[in-house]
Motif scaffolding. Structure first.
Motif, mmCIF file in Angstrom:
data_model
loop_
_atom_site.group_PDB
_atom_site.id
_atom_site.type_symbol
_atom_site.label_atom_id
_atom_site.label_comp_id
_atom_site.label_asym_id
_atom_site.label_seq_id
_atom_site.Cartn_x
_atom_site.Cartn_y
_atom_site.Cartn_z
ATOM 1 N N LYS A 67 30.709 -84.059 -19.624
ATOM 2 C CA LYS A 67 29.582 -84.825 -19.085
ATOM 3 C C LYS A 67 28.297 -84.010 -19.169
ATOM 4 O O LYS A 67 27.235 -84.532 -19.515
ATOM 5 N N LYS A 68 28.394 -82.721 -18.846
ATOM 6 C CA LYS A 68 27.217 -81.852 -18.904
ATOM 7 C C LYS A 68 26.720 -81.701 -20.343
ATOM 8 O O LYS A 68 25.516 -81.738 -20.606
ATOM 9 N N ALA A 69 27.664 -81.562 -21.280
ATOM 10 C CA ALA A 69 27.276 -81.449 -22.692
ATOM 11 C C ALA A 69 26.559 -82.707 -23.149
ATOM 12 O O ALA A 69 25.562 -82.639 -23.885
ATOM 13 N N PHE A 70 27.046 -83.859 -22.698
ATOM 14 C CA PHE A 70 26.423 -85.137 -23.058
ATOM 15 C C PHE A 70 25.006 -85.212 -22.478
ATOM 16 O O PHE A 70 24.047 -85.561 -23.178
ATOM 17 N N CYS A 126 25.416 -91.532 -27.591
ATOM 18 C CA CYS A 126 26.786 -92.067 -27.598
ATOM 19 C C CYS A 126 27.290 -92.182 -29.037
ATOM 20 O O CYS A 126 28.410 -91.757 -29.352
ATOM 21 N N MET A 127 26.457 -92.739 -29.900
ATOM 22 C CA MET A 127 26.847 -92.903 -31.302
ATOM 23 C C MET A 127 27.056 -91.541 -31.967
ATOM 24 O O MET A 127 28.023 -91.339 -32.720
ATOM 25 N N GLN A 128 26.183 -90.588 -31.693
ATOM 26 C CA GLN A 128 26.310 -89.269 -32.305
ATOM 27 C C GLN A 128 27.553 -88.542 -31.805
ATOM 28 O O GLN A 128 28.201 -87.812 -32.563
ATOM 29 N N PHE A 129 27.929 -88.745 -30.541
ATOM 30 C CA PHE A 129 29.149 -88.135 -30.010
ATOM 31 C C PHE A 129 30.395 -88.758 -30.650
ATOM 32 O O PHE A 129 31.387 -88.065 -30.888
ATOM 33 N N LEU A 179 21.439 -85.280 -24.455
ATOM 34 C CA LEU A 179 20.542 -86.428 -24.275
ATOM 35 C C LEU A 179 19.128 -85.953 -23.933
ATOM 36 O O LEU A 179 18.149 -86.426 -24.526
ATOM 37 N N GLU A 180 19.029 -85.025 -22.985
ATOM 38 C CA GLU A 180 17.703 -84.529 -22.586
ATOM 39 C C GLU A 180 17.043 -83.777 -23.738
ATOM 40 O O GLU A 180 15.838 -83.910 -23.964
ATOM 41 N N GLY A 181 17.843 -82.980 -24.458
ATOM 42 C CA GLY A 181 17.295 -82.257 -25.605
ATOM 43 C C GLY A 181 16.818 -83.209 -26.688
ATOM 44 O O GLY A 181 15.774 -82.983 -27.313
ATOM 45 N N GLN A 188 34.042 -91.548 -19.735
ATOM 46 C CA GLN A 188 34.188 -92.232 -18.452
ATOM 47 C C GLN A 188 35.121 -91.492 -17.497
ATOM 48 O O GLN A 188 35.141 -91.790 -16.308
ATOM 49 N N GLN A 189 35.900 -90.529 -18.043
ATOM 50 C CA GLN A 189 36.726 -89.698 -17.171
ATOM 51 C C GLN A 189 35.868 -88.676 -16.429
ATOM 52 O O GLN A 189 36.321 -88.065 -15.464
ATOM 53 N N ALA A 190 34.643 -88.541 -16.889
ATOM 54 C CA ALA A 190 33.647 -87.672 -16.228
ATOM 55 C C ALA A 190 34.132 -86.233 -16.088
ATOM 56 O O ALA A 190 33.983 -85.610 -15.056
ATOM 57 N N GLU A 191 34.724 -85.687 -17.159
ATOM 58 C CA GLU A 191 35.068 -84.272 -17.154
ATOM 59 C C GLU A 191 33.765 -83.485 -17.060
ATOM 60 O O GLU A 191 32.852 -83.696 -17.865
#
Length: 347
Positions: free
Chosen positions: A246-249, A212-215, A253-255, A239-242
């Motif tokens: 969302k997928k990029a986030f 979140c901070m890095q984004f 995160l997983e990476g 939070q708009q869940a585009e």
């Protein structure tokens, strides 16, 4: 080449079109002209309203900055921060309105009433200022981070423990100074340490807050703005869940968690090697040799002598060996501390 396309739709005259013979042409032209003037008047009213809103925005920003710079005992900092949040939203809305009006103006054809008007006047709305970035050396950056962490470590850890976007947003709006590279760096190190301590679940939790901070920092870089002014924008967007965002986030995160696990494994291996080296250094004999390494390199018959600590057996074994080979091995035993010459005499 000159692009002439922007002039292709100019409304040069009110009477350029052919009309049906039964239509009162002069009345139609007057109606068209009046309608166009009304549209222009409405547009001017919108511009004037936007200008007034911008002036009010600037006044409120200046007033709030003055209070933040010189707070007194009666100043409620939480209310000032809340006001700052509202101002940020208002500033974003004003910029959005301005862009929409500029887009409409570009698409609108010129006409006899506008073709000679000033085409270079426009209302400018200042973007939130960027945080000053100094050219610091690595030592200066390290010193700055240590000072920052010393002052804000408790709040950084509080932020790292939040779970919901709303809670994270609210906390960062109350503590906007946390929106910076130093916080992100601290969170990364914290994640690695948690993984090394085999606290995988907690690491995953803090990793979410790290991304979140890095984004937020990445959004600030893209918009060329201060990260503090991008806090609300990031959380609103996530939070708009585009789907793509969302997928990029999620992918990042997983990476990030995979990279943390690999780095933690590397650091553990490095620490084990360092610990083994420390033990080895502590074992070194007077000649700088490791007694364990020397012991492993001895011929079996000599090794048995040292394992049984039988001095007579050692003397008998050496007497049977080639003098040069025996001298070589016994010198190494002395240098490693396995054999102390005349130890009994010293006692």
């Amino acid at each position: 080449m000159v692009d002439y396309s922007k002039w292709k739709d100019i409304e040069i005259s009110d009477d350029e079109d052919d009309t049906h013979p039964n239509i009162d042409t002069p009345s139609l032209f007057r109606w068209r002209h009046q309608a166009r003037l009304e549209r222009m008047a409405e547009k001017q009213q919108e511009l004037d309203r936007l200008k007034r809103e911008k002036e009010e925005y600037d006044r409120q920003v200046a007033e709030l900055k003055g209070k933040l710079k010189s707070p007194d005992e009666s100043t409620d900092m939480s209310k000032l921060k809340e006001a700052l949040n509202l101002l940020e939203k208002k500033g974003e809305d004003l910029v959005k309105k301005q862009k929409e009006m500029e887009k409409k103006e570009k698409l609108e054809p010129w006409n006899v009433d506008t073709i000679s008007s000033d085409g270079f006047s426009k209302t400018l709305i200042n973007k939130p200022a960027k945080r000053d970035s100094e050219d610091l050396s690595e030592e200066e950056k390290e010193k700055r981070m240590k000072e920052f962490v010393k002052k804000h470590e408790a709040n950084i850890k509080k932020y790292g423990m939040f779970k919901h976007f709303d809670d994270s947003r609210r906390f960062l709006m109350e503590h906007p100074e946390l929106a910076c590279e130093d916080t992100a760096n601290y969170l990364v190190v914290w994640c690695i340490n948690l993984e090394m301590e085999e606290k995988g679940e907690l690491m995953s939790h803090v990793a979410h807050q790290t991304i979140c901070m890095q984004f937020i920092l990445e959004l600030a870089k893209q918009l060329d703005r201060d990260p503090r002014s991008c806090i609300s924008a990031f959380f609103h967007r996530i939070q708009q869940a585009e789907p793509e965002y969302k997928k990029a986030f999620t992918d990042e995160l997983e990476g990030f968690k995979d990279r943390v696990r690999k780095r933690a494994e590397q650091k553990l291996e490095q620490l084990m090697k360092e610990a083994e080296e420390e033990e080895r250094q502590a074992r070194l004999g007077p000649g700088g040799l490791d007694p364990l390494e020397v012991m492993e390199s001895l011929p079996e018959e000599l090794k048995k002598c040292f394992e049984s600590q039988d001095v007579q057996l050692l003397q008998d074994t050496i007497a049977k060996m080639d003098p040069e080979v025996a001298t070589h091995h016994m010198k190494r035993c002395v240098d490693s501390g396995l054999w102390v010459p005349d130890a009994n005499k010293k006692e």
